[in-house]
Design an enzyme around this catalytic site. Structure first.
Site, PDB file in Angstrom:
ATOM      1  N   PRO A  59       0.727  -1.216   0.012  1.00 13.04           N
ATOM      2  CA  PRO A  59       0.012   0.080   0.039  1.00 13.04           C
ATOM      3  C   PRO A  59       0.771   1.251   0.087  1.00 13.04           C
ATOM      4  CG  PRO A  59      -0.547  -1.308   1.900  1.00 13.04           C
ATOM      5  CD  PRO A  59       0.946  -1.892   1.363  1.00 13.04           C
ATOM      6  N   GLU A  60       0.563   1.994  -0.993  1.00  8.91           N
ATOM      7  CA  GLU A  60       1.196   3.499  -0.801  1.00  8.91           C
ATOM      8  C   GLU A  60      -0.028   4.383  -0.216  1.00  8.91           C
ATOM      9  OE1 GLU A  60       3.051   4.210  -4.803  1.00  8.91           O
ATOM     10  OE2 GLU A  60       2.932   2.019  -5.185  1.00  8.91           O
TER      11      GLU A  60
ATOM     12  N   ARG B 209       2.926 -11.540   4.449  1.00  8.39           N
ATOM     13  CA  ARG B 209       4.523 -11.588   4.442  1.00  8.39           C
ATOM     14  C   ARG B 209       5.087 -10.841   5.772  1.00  8.39           C
ATOM     15  NH1 ARG B 209       6.010  -9.391  -1.383  1.00  8.39           N
ATOM     16  NH2 ARG B 209       8.079  -9.982  -0.688  1.00  8.39           N
TER      17      ARG B 209
ATOM     18  N   HIS C 122      -3.752 -14.171   7.773  1.00  4.91           N
ATOM     19  CA  HIS C 122      -2.605 -14.147   8.328  1.00  4.91           C
ATOM     20  C   HIS C 122      -2.590 -13.127   9.495  1.00  4.91           C
ATOM     21  CE1 HIS C 122      -0.265 -16.895   5.724  1.00  4.91           C
ATOM     22  NE2 HIS C 122      -1.238 -16.356   4.831  1.00  4.91           N
TER      23      HIS C 122
END
Length: 279
Positions: free
Chosen positions: A2-3, A114, A95
Site C-alpha cells: 500500500p502506498e 508476508r 494471516h
DNA sequence: AGTGTATCCTGCAGGC
DNA sequence: TGCCTGCAGGATACAC
C-alpha cells in the site's frame, strides 16, 4: 504494497468502525511485527480509547486518548480489517498478526501475509521526531513544484529512487512513482538533479494528479490490497505503465519497457520518456 | 553519497 | 501433478 492512496482509503474506511472504541484486549499473534517488546506494547495500548484515525505518508496513525498513538506500517501485504464490518469471506487468506478487541463486539485485525509490516505505539513526542524525519506530504497545499525541484537538485540518484525515498517525499511507492514519471514524460533512471525546472513542474502536477485519482478510485489492487471493508481498489485498470511491460504505450503504441534497478522494477515508455532530456 | 545486493516472509504464476 | 524459478504496493543493512 500500500502506498499513500491505499493508506488514505483504509483510514477513511476505518473511522466509522474504530473511532471512540476502547481497546479492551490485544492478542499479538505475530510478535515479530511489533517494533517494541510485546509487554511494553500491551501495557501502553490496553484500556486506551481511539480518538483519531489518520495517515502520514503510507503509515496509518491511530490516535489514543491522552498521549500517544499506534503507528501501523502496512508493508507489502498489510491489511487493517475491522470486524464485523468486513464480510466473513474477505478475511479468507487469514494471516492475522495483531487483534485489537474493543469493548463490546468490535474487533480490529492487522493481517499481514508476508509480515513486512509493523505496529508500534509511540508518545506524541516520539511521533513528532519520527514525522520530522519524513519528507513532505505531496498532497499538502504547501507542497509546491519549487519544493520538488529544489529537492531534486541535490541528488544524483535516479529520479525513480528519489521518489521512493520516504525521507524526500512521503507516501510515493513504486506504482505511483512509475505512473507519475510516465505522465510527466521523465525517464525513471534520469539523475534527479538533471530534471529541469519545467519537468519538475510537470512531475509535481502528475504526482498529485495520480495520487488524488487513485484515492478517488479507492487505491490500486494488484493482488493483496484491500480497504477497510475488505474490498479491492479500482485504480489498477487506469495504470498507464505499471505492470504493462511488452504492452503498447497508451499514447504512442511503443512497447512499454521493464527495467530493474535498485532492486525494483521500473516501467516506462522509451518514446514518451526519453532517457536524456532534450535541451 | 549512491548503488548493487541481500534480507525479512509468503504465495502465486509460469516453465518444464 | 510436481518442482523450480522469479516476482511482488516496502524498508533496511551491508560492502564497495
Amino acid at each position: 504494497m500500500p502506498e499513500l492512496p491505499e493508506a488514505e482509503t483504509i483510514v477513511r474506511g476505518l473511522r466509522a468502525s474504530v473511532l471512540r472504541q476502547t481497546i479492551r484486549r490485544v492478542e499479538v499473534v505475530r510478535p515479530d511485527i511489533l517494533r517494541q517488546p510485546k509487554a511494553d506494547f500491551l501495557r501502553r495500548v490496553r484500556g486506551r480509547r481511539i480518538e483519531s484515525v489518520g495517515r502520514r505518508g503510507k503509515k496509518v496513525l491511530i490516535g489514543l486518548d491522552g498521549d500517544g498513538l499506534i503507528v501501523v506500517n502496512l508493508g507489502m501485504t498489510g491489511r487493517l480489517l475491522p470486524f464485523p464490518v468486513v464480510p466473513r469471506g474477505e478475511s479468507r487468506p487469514g494471516h492475522p498478526a495483531v487483534r485489537f478487541r474493543f469493548e463490546g463486539t468490535g474487533l480490529l485485525v492487522f493481517d499481514d501475509t508476508r509480515r513486512f509490516g509493523s505496529v508500534e505505539v509511540l508518545t506524541d513526542s516520539e511521533w513528532q521526531t519520527r514525522s520530522a524525519s519524513m519528507g513532505p506530504e505531496p498532497l499538502d497545499s504547501g507542497y509546491t513544484a519549487g519544493n520538488l525541484f529544489d529537492g531534486l537538485q541535490h541528488s544524483r540518484t535516479p529520479v525513480r529512487s528519489w521518489l521512493l525515498d520516504q525521507k524526500r517525499i512521503a507516501g510515493v511507492g513504486n506504482i505511483y512513482a512509475n505512473e507519475a514519471l510516465y505522465l510527466a514524460g521523465v525517464h525513471p533512471r534520469r539523475e534527479a538533479r538533471d530534471v529541469r525546472r519545467q519537468e519538475a513542474v510537470a512531475l509535481h502536477r502528475s504526482i498529485r494528479r495520480v495520487l488524488r485519482d487513485a484515492i478517488r478510485a479507492g487505491g490500486t489492487t494488484i493482488r493483496d490490497y484491500r480497504n477497510a471493508e475488505g474490498q479491492p481498489g479500482q485504480y489498477a485498470r487506469r495504470l498507464y505503465v505499471y505492470g504493462r511491460d511488452d504492452e503498447p504505450c497508451l499514447k504512442c503504441r511503443t512497447e512499454v519497457q521493464r527495467m530493474v534497478f535498485a532492486n525494483r522494477s521500473a516501467f516506462y515508455c522509451p518514446t514518451c520518456q526519453p532517457s536524456r532530456s532534450e535541451r
